[in-house]
Every structure is written in structure tokens, then in C-alpha cells.
Design a protein around this motif. Structure first.
Motif, PDB file in Angstrom:
ATOM      1  N   LEU A 125      28.047  35.067  45.075  1.00 40.61           N
ATOM      2  CA  LEU A 125      26.950  34.004  45.487  1.00 40.61           C
ATOM      3  C   LEU A 125      26.042  34.895  46.343  1.00 40.61           C
ATOM      4  CD1 LEU A 125      28.994  31.011  46.338  1.00 40.61           C
ATOM      5  CD2 LEU A 125      27.241  31.285  44.340  1.00 40.61           C
ATOM      6  N   PHE A 126      26.436  36.049  47.112  1.00 39.12           N
ATOM      7  CA  PHE A 126      25.458  36.667  47.973  1.00 39.12           C
ATOM      8  C   PHE A 126      24.575  37.351  47.022  1.00 39.12           C
ATOM      9  CE2 PHE A 126      24.470  40.657  49.824  1.00 39.12           C
ATOM     10  CZ  PHE A 126      23.960  40.373  51.018  1.00 39.12           C
ATOM     11  N   PHE A 127      24.911  38.114  46.095  1.00 36.27           N
ATOM     12  CA  PHE A 127      23.942  38.736  45.270  1.00 36.27           C
ATOM     13  C   PHE A 127      23.285  37.953  44.321  1.00 36.27           C
ATOM     14  CE2 PHE A 127      26.823  42.535  46.145  1.00 36.27           C
ATOM     15  CZ  PHE A 127      25.892  43.584  46.502  1.00 36.27           C
ATOM     16  N   LEU A 128      23.752  36.794  44.102  1.00 38.89           N
ATOM     17  CA  LEU A 128      22.685  36.038  43.225  1.00 38.89           C
ATOM     18  C   LEU A 128      21.864  35.175  43.753  1.00 38.89           C
ATOM     19  CD1 LEU A 128      22.713  34.655  40.228  1.00 38.89           C
ATOM     20  CD2 LEU A 128      24.078  32.687  41.082  1.00 38.89           C
ATOM     21  N   LEU A 188      20.748  35.468  47.234  1.00 40.51           N
ATOM     22  CA  LEU A 188      19.995  36.262  48.530  1.00 40.51           C
ATOM     23  C   LEU A 188      19.365  37.302  47.833  1.00 40.51           C
ATOM     24  CD1 LEU A 188      22.319  35.976  51.661  1.00 40.51           C
ATOM     25  CD2 LEU A 188      20.347  34.371  50.762  1.00 40.51           C
ATOM     26  N   GLU A 189      19.995  38.058  47.067  1.00 33.12           N
ATOM     27  CA  GLU A 189      19.273  39.474  46.522  1.00 33.12           C
ATOM     28  C   GLU A 189      18.706  39.273  44.955  1.00 33.12           C
ATOM     29  OE1 GLU A 189      19.776  42.556  47.905  1.00 33.12           O
ATOM     30  OE2 GLU A 189      20.341  41.439  50.003  1.00 33.12           O
ATOM     31  N   HIS A 190      19.075  37.908  44.482  1.00 33.63           N
ATOM     32  CA  HIS A 190      18.516  37.618  43.013  1.00 33.63           C
ATOM     33  C   HIS A 190      18.995  38.761  41.978  1.00 33.63           C
ATOM     34  CE1 HIS A 190      16.128  34.469  44.766  1.00 33.63           C
ATOM     35  NE2 HIS A 190      15.718  35.257  45.758  1.00 33.63           N
ATOM     36  N   ILE A 191      20.235  38.890  42.008  1.00 31.48           N
ATOM     37  CA  ILE A 191      20.850  39.778  41.182  1.00 31.48           C
ATOM     38  C   ILE A 191      22.028  39.175  40.414  1.00 31.48           C
ATOM     39  CG2 ILE A 191      21.884  42.340  40.483  1.00 31.48           C
ATOM     40  CD1 ILE A 191      20.637  43.188  43.314  1.00 31.48           C
ATOM     41  N   PHE A 192      22.198  39.131  39.160  1.00 29.84           N
ATOM     42  CA  PHE A 192      23.242  38.602  38.414  1.00 29.84           C
ATOM     43  C   PHE A 192      24.140  39.496  38.033  1.00 29.84           C
ATOM     44  CE2 PHE A 192      25.717  37.078  35.097  1.00 29.84           C
ATOM     45  CZ  PHE A 192      25.965  35.654  35.278  1.00 29.84           C
ATOM     46  N   ILE A 193      25.516  39.602  38.781  1.00 22.84           N
ATOM     47  CA  ILE A 193      26.368  40.575  38.445  1.00 22.84           C
ATOM     48  C   ILE A 193      27.450  39.967  37.813  1.00 22.84           C
ATOM     49  CG2 ILE A 193      27.989  42.238  39.315  1.00 22.84           C
ATOM     50  CD1 ILE A 193      26.224  42.545  41.948  1.00 22.84           C
TER      51      ILE A 193
END
Lengths: 121, 158
Positions: free
Chosen positions: A55-58, A60-65
């Protein structure tokens, strides 16, 4: 702001569950009880932490991992299989159970080869 | 069932061509339109609507998530209680499930739920041996597994 609180809750729950799993490994008396603590609480703990990171990367950083989601799936797939093999091997090796263990249907089956009947029909 | 999914995907593609818009959103809308068509035609064409199984599978996953949280809470309470007041035991659970992968799924779901752990199968696979951390009432524990996971898995496969 709300998202940060949500992510923090996920991470805290994950960390707490891992901690409780560790305490459980110390406290339970035999190998079977320890497997309960080691594989289950820890599984949900790992999943909580991974969800928080995802959720943090999706958001706040807009990266889907996608790898994190794959990690969750593989933890789900491997944890029960590992627990199954360890407990089965331990039982067949003759590891003693705790003295307060009440039932042991598996001993009956190994000695006589009889399985209890399905009582539903 | 595979044929129905194929029809559904073809309908979705036809929908994309009719709209002249080849994006993922249009595909999903077309897929839903195809689902509705199959749903309304299911009586005339005499087939079993496949999405019923998908829906049963979603319900199984929801049940599993609920049980996972509930059982985790129980195990946490046991671990953190000052006095270790538990009665572990191995119980034999007979199952009506027939195929190998249904039984594997049942065993894995039981193992993932805290407090219970699949230890062994009988030779013919009809009985699971489960180590439970706290079984004051054996019959009740067996009945609970029958009523939740086994029932939900049978809904998916039958």
C-alpha cells in the motif's frame, strides 16, 4: 494522512503478530504446539507487513509492485505444506507429545489401520 | 465450462469491436455483458452457469479470511495467557470429498487456520488427522470443519 495511519496499522499488526509467534515458540511445550505458533501467527504477520509495504508504494509512491502480491501467494502456498511435512515426520520419528495431550487418533490408526466412520450418514 | 468462458471472452471482444474502443475497461464491460447474456440463456441452452462456481469460490475465500482472523485471535489469547491452560490432541476427521485436489485444498485451508494443523492422511485419503491446540470437545471440532470448509469446497466443485 488517513492512508499513512492505515499503513501504520498494517505494519504494527504484522510486527505484533510476529512477536506473538516468537513468544509462542518459547512457551509451547512440544514440537507440534510450536509449529502452530511458528507457522500461523507468523504467516499472518508476514502478510500484514507485506500488505503495508504494498500500500505504501502503491499510494504514496505510485509504483505497483506485483512481486509483493506474489510473495503473499507463495507464503500462503508454502507455509501449510512445510508444517504438514515437519509434523508428519516428527510423529513418524516418534517425537513425544506433551503429557497433557488428550486424544491421539493417529496412534490408533497406525496400530490397527482403522479409520473412524463418518457419523453423518 | 471451458466453452462458456470462451464464449464469454468472444462476446467481450465483439463488444470491443462494436464500441471501436480497445481498452481494458471496455473489455471488462463486454465481459459483464456476456455474463448477463449467459445468465439469462442458462435455462434454454441446458448448461450449468459457470459463474456460480466462481461466486462459490469467492465465498470460500471470504469464509477463509474470516476464519483466519478469528482463529488467530484465539491463538493469541492462548499464547499470552499467564497459565498455559490447553488440551492439545490429534483428531481424525472423515471427509466426503472425492478428488485429490479437493482434499489437498481442505488440508491446506485447515493448516492455515491457526489452532489446527493437518498431520497425516489415511492410506485411501478419506480421513485427515489433525493436530489441534485446544480440543475440549472432539465432536464439536469435527462438526465445525464439516460445516465450514468442507461444505464451502463442495459448493465450488459440485
Amino acid at each position: 494522512m488517513v492512508i499513512e495511519i492505515l499503513i501504520s496499522i498494517f505494519l504494527l499488526i504484522g510486527g505484533l503478530l510476529s512477536l506473538v509467534g516468537g513468544v509462542g515458540i518459547l512457551r509451547f511445550p512440544d514440537v507440534y504446539g510450536r509449529l502452530h505458533a511458528a507457522t500461523k501467527s507468523a504467516t499472518l504477520g508476514v502478510i500484514g507487513i507485506l500488505t503495508g509495504v504494498f500500500l505504501f508504494f502503491l499510494i504514496l509512491e505510485h509504483i505497483f509492485i506485483g512481486k509483493i502480491l506474489l510473495g503473499i501467494i507463495f507464503v500462503f502456498l508454502t507455509a501449510p505444506v512445510g508444517a504438514f511435512m515437519i509434523s508428519r515426520t516428527a510423529y513418524i520419528q516418534g517425537t513425544k507429545m506433551w503429557e497433557r495431550t488428550k486424544q491421539d487418533d493417529l496412534k490408533k490408526y497406525i496400530e490397527t489401520g482403522e479409520t473412524p466412520k463418518d457419523k453423518r450418514s | 465450462m471451458q466453452f462458456q468462458i470462451l464464449i464469454n471472452i468472444v462476446i467481450a471482444f465483439i463488444w470491443m469491436f462494436l464500441q471501436n474502443d480497445f481498452s481494458g475497461v471496455t473489455f471488462i464491460i463486454g465481459y459483464i455483458v456476456g455474463l448477463l447474456m449467459l445468465f439469462f440463456l442458462r435455462r434454454f441452452l441446458r448448461f450449468d452457469f459457470y459463474f456460480r462456481r466462481v461466486w462459490a469460490f469467492i465465498k470460500l475465500m471470504a469464509l477463509f479470511a474470516y476464519k483466519l482472523v478469528e482463529a488467530n485471535w484465539d491463538v493469541i489469547k492462548i499464547i499470552l495467557r499467564p497459565k498455559l491452560d490447553i488440551e492439545p490432541g490429534i483428531i481424525a476427521v472423515p471427509t466426503k470429498l472425492k478428488s485429490d485436489w479437493e482434499r489437498t485444498l481442505l488440508a491446506n485451508l485447515i493448516s492455515l487456520t491457526p489452532g489446527t494443523l493437518t498431520m497425516n492422511f489415511s492410506e485411501d485419503g478419506s480421513t485427515l488427522f489433525i493436530h489441534a491446540i485446544h480440543v475440549p470437545d472432539k465432536e464439536k471440532a469435527i462438526k465445525e470443519i464439516h460445516d465450514t470448509f468442507e461444505k464451502a469446497i463442495r459448493e465450488v466443485t459440485e
